[in-house]
Design an enzyme around this catalytic site. Sequence first.
Site, PDB file in Angstrom:
ATOM      1  N   GLU A  74     -57.427  27.680  -6.826  1.00 47.88           N
ATOM      2  CA  GLU A  74     -56.159  27.081  -7.242  1.00 47.88           C
ATOM      3  C   GLU A  74     -55.481  27.897  -8.350  1.00 47.88           C
ATOM      4  O   GLU A  74     -54.673  27.376  -9.114  1.00 47.88           O
ATOM      5  CB  GLU A  74     -56.395  25.639  -7.692  1.00 47.88           C
ATOM      6  CG  GLU A  74     -56.897  24.767  -6.550  1.00 47.88           C
ATOM      7  CD  GLU A  74     -57.190  23.337  -6.945  1.00 47.88           C
ATOM      8  OE1 GLU A  74     -56.840  22.427  -6.170  1.00 47.88           O
ATOM      9  OE2 GLU A  74     -57.793  23.118  -8.018  1.00 47.88           O
ATOM     10  N   TYR A 120     -46.675   8.246 -27.663  1.00 49.95           N
ATOM     11  CA  TYR A 120     -47.342   9.542 -27.578  1.00 49.95           C
ATOM     12  C   TYR A 120     -47.220  10.160 -26.191  1.00 49.95           C
ATOM     13  O   TYR A 120     -47.210  11.381 -26.049  1.00 49.95           O
ATOM     14  CB  TYR A 120     -48.800   9.418 -28.016  1.00 49.95           C
ATOM     15  CG  TYR A 120     -48.899   9.170 -29.503  1.00 49.95           C
ATOM     16  CD1 TYR A 120     -48.753  10.214 -30.407  1.00 49.95           C
ATOM     17  CD2 TYR A 120     -49.070   7.887 -29.993  1.00 49.95           C
ATOM     18  CE1 TYR A 120     -48.795   9.987 -31.774  1.00 49.95           C
ATOM     19  CE2 TYR A 120     -49.107   7.643 -31.361  1.00 49.95           C
ATOM     20  CZ  TYR A 120     -48.971   8.702 -32.252  1.00 49.95           C
ATOM     21  OH  TYR A 120     -49.001   8.473 -33.594  1.00 49.95           O
TER      22      TYR A 120
END
Length: 208
Positions: A74, A120
């Site tokens: 990948e 966040y």
Amino acid sequence: MSTESQLRERLCEVGRRLYQRGLCPGTSGNLSARLEDTWLLTPTNSCLGELLPRDISLLDFEGNHLSGKKPSKESFMHLAYYQHRPEARAVVHLHSTYAVAVSCLQDLNADSCVPFITPYFVMRIGDLPVVPYLRPGDARLGEEIASRAANHVAVLLANHGPVVSGKTLDEAVNNAEELEEGLKVYFLLQDKKPMLLTPEQVEALRRM
């Protein structure tokens, strides 16, 4: 600037951290970090909890394998970020449980698949687009990621998992952990009515 040997050591350290947290079971997931003219990537079929510095693959920005063990199949997903997001210095791809679970849900918004619940998540991840399903190892995944990388810290591969970038290796890992926790919260609230951040609150966080 980290030397190559220091960065190899650090990749092993963060690999163990992610493995111990259960975010990359078995031989799943891969990590990479950028040097000046080359980049490092964890080898194919490697357990992130058992990496050795000398085994980590070294590649150029054409994707050519220069040294170390055979790189992850990948690699093109990481290269897509390095080629299209100049500030990206590291990339983390995990098969973390809640991110994978969300990636398997139907009718996700392809441009931003989860609502903003925590500040966040907005500050570290922002909009999280979904890349349509392609089999693992299909090079077209690189093309799909490349089309989104410039404008997004991370993407979610449908029925697969997240790909997350950062300005440093530590930032990429922290972003990946924040993404997993944010998607865990989202998944746990599926049958509830969560209090979402307002557009004004989101915009204030983006300005930060």
